[in-house]
Design an enzyme around this catalytic site. Structure first.
Site, PDB file in Angstrom:
ATOM      1  N   TYR A 171      37.139  41.612  44.052  1.00 43.66           N
ATOM      2  CA  TYR A 171      37.400  40.453  43.345  1.00 43.66           C
ATOM      3  C   TYR A 171      37.314  39.178  44.210  1.00 43.66           C
ATOM      4  CZ  TYR A 171      39.292  37.148  39.836  1.00 43.66           C
ATOM      5  OH  TYR A 171      39.482  35.822  39.083  1.00 43.66           O
ATOM      6  N   LYS A 175      34.160  36.200  44.019  1.00 43.16           N
ATOM      7  CA  LYS A 175      34.687  34.935  43.642  1.00 43.16           C
ATOM      8  C   LYS A 175      34.057  33.985  44.901  1.00 43.16           C
ATOM      9  CE  LYS A 175      35.764  35.563  39.488  1.00 43.16           C
ATOM     10  NZ  LYS A 175      34.877  35.024  38.264  1.00 43.16           N
TER      11      LYS A 175
END
Length: 282
Positions: A171, A175
């Site tokens: 994640y 990002k």
């Protein structure tokens, strides 16, 4: 045509009057809040998601200025079909919000640390969070060029794209890549002489359904909620509508000189450490 659906409120122009927007991952959470706030500010909004039932329901609730559009951001043919539909129905695309994303924990507390995460789980997170943004930017630029639209691309990154997250390596990586790609897109469009801006939003702990697998239920839920925000100077979760307010600003002509910028919505976490309020130290 969608661009003409915008209405005036109390005789005053709304901030997004006449603009056509596409919001991905719009069926719930931050995406739903952005779509709702865009409609309230005069835009015609295409709400895209893979959750047909929830997406259709929200579009119906928002009325004539909203339309549901099925779009799996991981699939390029879906993007091609979406842009063809929008350009066929509207004067052009003015705003794209690349919001669709996953944490990798949707099906439970899987292992996502750098040592034990599986390659398949790593790829699954990047396919939605990064490939989806790449495809969205690619096809939005082409659509905005084709329709000669003044455009704003807004990529929803995360605080996790600015700092390391040991338990959510995929994640955080995805990002961070969204943050960087935003700047690349901004520079590319400027280099091409296109009136298209690209900026990123970096929310921290915003209370959305994405957090549910981590918070759980029962008496431990409140304890976990306090633990997750204990390092936040404001000592609370953010709200989706607080992210939506920033998205409206970036989508509007008020932000015409903002390009390649990153805006943190984190309650002050990245500002540094803060002492506990006096009342909590007594």
């Amino acid at each position: 045509m969608p661009g003409f659906f915008a209405q005036e409120r109390n005789g005053a122009m709304k901030r997004l009057d006449g603009k056509t927007a596409l919001v991905t991952g719009a069926a719930r959470g931050i995406g739903a809040a952005i779509a709702t706030t865009f409609v309230e500010n005069g835009a015609f909004v295409y709400l895209s998601d893979i959750n047909e039932e929830m997406g259709q329901a929200l579009a119906a609730a928002l009325g004539a200025n909203a339309r549901y559009l099925h779009l799996d951001v991981r699939e390029e043919p879906h993007w091609q079909a979406a842009m063809a539909q929008i350009l066929g129905e509207a004067a052009g695309l003015n705003v794209l919000v690349n919001n669709a994303g996953i944490t990798g924990f949707e099906d439970g507390c899987l292992v996502h640390d750098p040592e034990h995460a599986s390659l398949a789980d790593w790829h699954a997170v990047h396919r939605t969070n990064l490939d989806g943004v790449f495809l969205g930017c690619k096809h939005a630029i082409q659509a905005m060029r084709q329709s000669a639209s003044t455009g704003s691309i807004i990529n929803v990154s995360s605080r996790s794209g600015l700092v390391g997250i040991p338990g959510a390596a995929a994640y955080a990586s995805s990002k961070a890549a969204v943050r960087n790609h935003t700047k690349t897109v901004a520079l590319y469009c400027a280099e091409q002489g296109l009136p298209v801006r690209c900026n990123s939003i970096h929310p921290a702990a915003v209370l959305t359904p994405m957090w549910e697998p981590l918070l759980g239920e029962g008496p431990e839920r409140e304890i976990r909620m306090r633990e997750f925000v204990q390092d936040c100077p404001l000592r609370r979760f953010g709200r989706p509508e607080e992210v939506a307010a920033v998205a409206v600003m970036l989508a509007s002509d008020e932000a015409a000189y903002m390009n390649g910028a990153e805006l943190n919505i984190d309650g002050g976490i990245l500002a540094g450490a803060v002492a506990a309020p006096a009342s909590s130290r007594q």
